[in-house]
Design a protein around this motif. Structure first.
Motif, PDB file in Angstrom:
ATOM      1  N   THR A   7      -3.619   4.297  -1.513  1.00  0.00           N
ATOM      2  CA  THR A   7      -3.680   3.345  -2.614  1.00  0.00           C
ATOM      3  C   THR A   7      -3.295   1.967  -2.102  1.00  0.00           C
ATOM      4  O   THR A   7      -2.286   1.815  -1.423  1.00  0.00           O
ATOM      5  N   SER A  41      -6.808  -3.571  -7.225  1.00  0.00           N
ATOM      6  CA  SER A  41      -6.315  -2.555  -6.305  1.00  0.00           C
ATOM      7  C   SER A  41      -7.303  -1.403  -6.268  1.00  0.00           C
ATOM      8  O   SER A  41      -8.077  -1.207  -7.194  1.00  0.00           O
ATOM      9  N   GLY A  61      -8.046   2.847  -4.787  1.00  0.00           N
ATOM     10  CA  GLY A  61      -7.468   4.095  -4.306  1.00  0.00           C
ATOM     11  C   GLY A  61      -8.550   5.025  -3.828  1.00  0.00           C
ATOM     12  O   GLY A  61      -9.681   4.999  -4.326  1.00  0.00           O
ATOM     13  N   TYR A 102       0.838  -1.195   0.000  1.00  0.00           N
ATOM     14  CA  TYR A 102       0.000   0.000   0.000  1.00  0.00           C
ATOM     15  C   TYR A 102       0.878   1.253   0.000  1.00  0.00           C
ATOM     16  O   TYR A 102       2.076   1.201   0.220  1.00  0.00           O
ATOM     17  N   SER A 104      -4.289  10.825   0.233  1.00  0.00           N
ATOM     18  CA  SER A 104      -4.623   9.736  -0.680  1.00  0.00           C
ATOM     19  C   SER A 104      -4.142   8.427  -0.091  1.00  0.00           C
ATOM     20  O   SER A 104      -3.203   8.388   0.690  1.00  0.00           O
ATOM     21  N   THR A 118     -10.566  -0.127 -15.112  1.00  0.00           N
ATOM     22  CA  THR A 118     -10.639   0.763 -13.957  1.00  0.00           C
ATOM     23  C   THR A 118     -12.027   1.384 -13.866  1.00  0.00           C
ATOM     24  O   THR A 118     -12.550   1.893 -14.858  1.00  0.00           O
TER      25      THR A 118
END
Length: 191
Positions: A66, A75, A77, A32, A64, A109
């Protein structure tokens, strides 16, 4: 982990003396990453070249997070930003995205964002990237916002290691209008 602390001052005949400060922290690992940052400026602070421009933001915050992908799980974010201004309403932006692998090398995405405060907007989107051999990649993107849906498809070939040529072509629909663009570029050993 990386930290940042900075301070700056300014003085000019119109605004007087002012100050600006920044503090931030960033971390990245195999599983991460995150970053946080805060900035603040006095009303009198001016950056070089902006002596007569608009007032600087009073405070700015951003954060932020991620999560880097694990096999088969994708993954995600998250991001947050806030700008507090002296003479105008604040602006807050939040966003989230999730990316998963499709096939051997492609990615899909999903994203959503919200802007609130002085400006208001919500968007959701989906994007597909398909890399091929020889630095060629195809993309497809659809984004929906209040007032319409934008979509495009594209294909491009990037330059080699540092020298060579590339090209791109893009077509789609934006703000109710069809569009298409294309281009070629070359980078030689001297720029």
């Amino acid at each position: 982990m990386l930290g940042q602390v900075a301070a700056a001052g300014s003085r000019n005949d119109t605004a007087g003396s002012g100050g600006h400060a920044v503090v931030g922290l960033q971390h990245a690992s195999l599983r991460y990453g995150f970053s946080v940052r805060a900035e603040g400026s006095s009303r009198e602070y001016r950056q070089i070249g902006t002596e007569t421009g608009p007032l600087p933001p009073r405070r700015q915050y951003s954060a932020s997070y991620t999560s880097f992908g694990r096999e088969g799980k994708g993954s995600f974010g998250l991001a947050y930003a806030r700008i507090e201004r002296y003479d105008e309403e604040d602006i807050v932006t939040t966003s989230a995205n999730y990316t998963l692998r499709v096939g051997a090398r492609s990615s899909l995405t999903f994203s959503a964002s919200r802007v609130s405060g002085a400006t208001k907007a919500d968007t959701v989107g989906v994007s597909l990237v398909i890399p091929f051999d020889n630095r060629i990649a195809a993309t497809a993107n659809v984004t929906h916002r209040e007032g319409g849906t934008d979509a495009y498809v594209g294909v491009s070939q990037g330059i080699g290691s540092e020298i060579g040529g590339g090209w791109r072509a893009l077509a789609g629909r934006r703000s109710g209008q069809s569009f298409g663009v294309g281009g070629a570029y070359y980078q030689g050993s001297h720029g």
